[in-house]
Scaffold this motif. Sequence first.
Motif, PDB file in Angstrom:
ATOM      1  N   UNK A 125       0.907  -1.267   0.051  1.00  0.00           N
ATOM      2  CA  UNK A 125       0.100   0.142  -0.080  1.00  0.00           C
ATOM      3  C   UNK A 125       0.929   1.211  -0.157  1.00  0.00           C
ATOM      4  N   UNK A 126       1.820   1.406   0.842  1.00  0.00           N
ATOM      5  CA  UNK A 126       2.675   2.327   1.043  1.00  0.00           C
ATOM      6  C   UNK A 126       3.729   2.790  -0.279  1.00  0.00           C
ATOM      7  N   UNK A 127       4.177   1.636  -0.696  1.00  0.00           N
ATOM      8  CA  UNK A 127       4.913   1.698  -2.154  1.00  0.00           C
ATOM      9  C   UNK A 127       4.118   2.164  -3.250  1.00  0.00           C
ATOM     10  N   UNK A 128       2.808   1.684  -3.323  1.00  0.00           N
ATOM     11  CA  UNK A 128       2.052   2.360  -4.345  1.00  0.00           C
ATOM     12  C   UNK A 128       1.733   3.779  -4.330  1.00  0.00           C
ATOM     13  N   UNK A 129       1.694   4.112  -2.887  1.00  0.00           N
ATOM     14  CA  UNK A 129       1.333   5.723  -2.848  1.00  0.00           C
ATOM     15  C   UNK A 129       2.596   6.335  -3.029  1.00  0.00           C
ATOM     16  N   UNK A 130       3.733   6.001  -2.710  1.00  0.00           N
ATOM     17  CA  UNK A 130       5.126   6.631  -2.708  1.00  0.00           C
ATOM     18  C   UNK A 130       5.642   6.596  -4.115  1.00  0.00           C
ATOM     19  N   UNK A 131       5.589   5.173  -4.614  1.00  0.00           N
ATOM     20  CA  UNK A 131       6.340   5.110  -6.150  1.00  0.00           C
ATOM     21  C   UNK A 131       5.415   5.104  -7.294  1.00  0.00           C
ATOM     22  N   UNK A 132       4.268   4.536  -6.999  1.00  0.00           N
ATOM     23  CA  UNK A 132       3.070   4.458  -8.056  1.00  0.00           C
ATOM     24  C   UNK A 132       3.218   2.994  -8.514  1.00  0.00           C
ATOM     25  N   UNK A 133       2.030   2.762  -9.296  1.00  0.00           N
ATOM     26  CA  UNK A 133       1.787   1.419  -9.781  1.00  0.00           C
ATOM     27  C   UNK A 133       2.641   1.343 -11.216  1.00  0.00           C
ATOM     28  N   UNK A 134       3.245   0.278 -11.352  1.00  0.00           N
ATOM     29  CA  UNK A 134       3.618  -0.101 -12.709  1.00  0.00           C
ATOM     30  C   UNK A 134       2.756   0.034 -13.705  1.00  0.00           C
ATOM     31  N   UNK A 135       2.854   0.769 -14.674  1.00  0.00           N
ATOM     32  CA  UNK A 135       1.926   1.016 -15.855  1.00  0.00           C
ATOM     33  C   UNK A 135       1.915  -0.357 -16.792  1.00  0.00           C
ATOM     34  N   UNK A 136       2.909  -1.409 -16.503  1.00  0.00           N
ATOM     35  CA  UNK A 136       2.846  -2.442 -17.275  1.00  0.00           C
ATOM     36  C   UNK A 136       1.929  -3.641 -16.217  1.00  0.00           C
ATOM     37  N   UNK A 137       1.379  -3.189 -15.304  1.00  0.00           N
ATOM     38  CA  UNK A 137       0.512  -4.214 -14.238  1.00  0.00           C
ATOM     39  C   UNK A 137      -0.723  -4.636 -15.034  1.00  0.00           C
ATOM     40  N   UNK A 138      -0.992  -5.815 -15.241  1.00  0.00           N
ATOM     41  CA  UNK A 138      -2.100  -6.211 -15.609  1.00  0.00           C
ATOM     42  C   UNK A 138      -3.022  -7.185 -14.693  1.00  0.00           C
TER      43      UNK A 138
END
Length: 69
Positions: free
Chosen positions: A56-69
């Motif tokens: 959760x924290x990583x997604x807020x700080x670094x963002x979700x990989x655009x390649x994630x499906x």
Amino acid sequence: MDRNWITNGRKFTRSYTRGVEQFIEFVKQLSPDDTHILCPCTQCLNQSHLAQAVVHDHLLLFGMSAAYT
């Protein structure tokens, strides 16, 4: 699940934060809270198993990989 929050690329917006929360809630439905999951953030790129709270924290700080499906 709506993926616009991922491809928008604008962290720290209300829609991005809401998307992260929805993603984590989806994960919690599939596995218990203490289960480590692959982190789809731009730093980990699904290579690290981390606690859901850390993901959760990583997604807020670094963002979700655009390649994630």
